[in-house]
Design a protein around this motif. Structure first.
Motif, PDB file in Angstrom:
ATOM      1  N   LEU A   1       0.963  -1.158   0.265  1.00  0.00           N
ATOM      2  CA  LEU A   1      -0.053  -0.090  -0.430  1.00  0.00           C
ATOM      3  C   LEU A   1       0.978   1.549  -0.033  1.00  0.00           C
ATOM      4  O   LEU A   1       1.895   1.446   1.087  1.00  0.00           O
ATOM      5  N   ILE A   2       0.564   2.279  -1.021  1.00  0.00           N
ATOM      6  CA  ILE A   2       1.284   3.336  -0.623  1.00  0.00           C
ATOM      7  C   ILE A   2       0.421   4.547  -0.924  1.00  0.00           C
ATOM      8  O   ILE A   2      -0.725   4.301  -1.260  1.00  0.00           O
ATOM      9  N   LYS A   3       0.016   5.889   0.061  1.00  0.00           N
ATOM     10  CA  LYS A   3      -0.393   6.521   0.055  1.00  0.00           C
ATOM     11  C   LYS A   3       0.155   7.652  -0.842  1.00  0.00           C
ATOM     12  O   LYS A   3       1.468   7.995   0.214  1.00  0.00           O
ATOM     13  N   LEU A   4      -0.492   8.811  -1.298  1.00  0.00           N
ATOM     14  CA  LEU A   4      -0.048  10.101  -1.909  1.00  0.00           C
ATOM     15  C   LEU A   4      -0.764  11.976  -1.760  1.00  0.00           C
ATOM     16  O   LEU A   4      -1.913  11.522  -1.228  1.00  0.00           O
ATOM     17  N   ASN A   5      -0.383  11.698  -0.617  1.00  0.00           N
ATOM     18  CA  ASN A   5      -0.266  13.328  -0.419  1.00  0.00           C
ATOM     19  C   ASN A   5      -0.099  14.136  -1.314  1.00  0.00           C
ATOM     20  O   ASN A   5       0.315  14.747  -1.012  1.00  0.00           O
ATOM     21  N   LEU A   6      -1.549  15.152  -1.839  1.00  0.00           N
ATOM     22  CA  LEU A   6      -1.751  15.900  -3.082  1.00  0.00           C
ATOM     23  C   LEU A   6      -2.584  17.235  -2.816  1.00  0.00           C
ATOM     24  O   LEU A   6      -3.348  17.781  -3.322  1.00  0.00           O
ATOM     25  N   LEU A   7      -2.315  17.644  -1.557  1.00  0.00           N
ATOM     26  CA  LEU A   7      -3.443  18.752  -1.242  1.00  0.00           C
ATOM     27  C   LEU A   7      -2.731  19.962  -1.975  1.00  0.00           C
ATOM     28  O   LEU A   7      -3.629  20.667  -2.632  1.00  0.00           O
ATOM     29  N   ASN A   8      -1.465  19.700  -2.557  1.00  0.00           N
ATOM     30  CA  ASN A   8      -1.572  21.338  -3.135  1.00  0.00           C
ATOM     31  C   ASN A   8      -1.812  21.112  -4.040  1.00  0.00           C
ATOM     32  O   ASN A   8      -2.234  22.105  -5.362  1.00  0.00           O
ATOM     33  N   LEU A   9      -2.251  20.042  -5.053  1.00  0.00           N
ATOM     34  CA  LEU A   9      -2.544  20.204  -5.874  1.00  0.00           C
ATOM     35  C   LEU A   9      -4.647  20.627  -6.343  1.00  0.00           C
ATOM     36  O   LEU A   9      -5.342  20.477  -4.952  1.00  0.00           O
TER      37      LEU A   9
END
Length: 159
Positions: free
Chosen positions: A128-136
């Motif tokens: 499992l991987i998680k991407l934090n893409l808050l800034n997009l």
């Protein structure tokens, strides 16, 4: 005579402003073909934004915006089922794998024009991987995940 010219000018400006298109048009129907001379021709029907580009590789893109994602997509070298959730997402998106694609996974996020907007090398923990893409910004993106033996591409939508 001046009044007629003024009226034509105002009418012409309104026509130009009427040509503005919605920025979220992403897909269309079309295809790609190679000519007998080896030139690649891409064509689309139904896209709303007009553009024309070419490159040193003699790829002619004229008339309508072409998908730049085709050059980013690759085929997997091994078969690993990948689940993307939640999609659409708000800030964070998850990718789970049926088997391990490797210890380190490179994640690349591209906008609809094919520009790299985010990249990160992530440690695979329990497949499992998680991407934090808050800034997009709110939009549709293409994410490409790759490791030594694995490549996966998926369309994601940020709310």
């Amino acid at each position: 005579m001046r009044i007629l010219v003024f009226i034509l000018f105002v009418f012409g400006c309104q026509i130009v402003n009427a040509q503005q298109v919605h920025h979220e048009m992403i897909s269309s129907q079309g295809g790609t073909t190679t000519t007998a001379n080896g030139h690649l021709v891409r064509y689309t029907v139904g896209q709303q934004s007009v553009t024309g580009t070419s490159s040193n590789g003699y790829v002619v893109q004229q008339g309508f915006q072409q998908s730049n994602w085709a050059k980013i997509l690759e085929q997997n070298t091994i078969s690993i089922a990948t689940t993307v959730y939640p999609n659409p997402f708000v800030n964070e998106i998850n990718f789970s794998f049926s088997t391990s694609p490797g210890d380190k996974i490179s994640a690349y996020v591209f906008d609809v024009l094919g520009r790299l907007v985010y990249s990160e090398d992530i440690k695979n923990e329990n497949n499992l991987i998680k991407l934090n893409l808050l800034n997009l910004s709110t939009a549709e993106y293409l994410v490409k995940l790759s490791s030594d033996k694995f490549v996966h591409s998926a369309k994601i939508i940020k709310k």
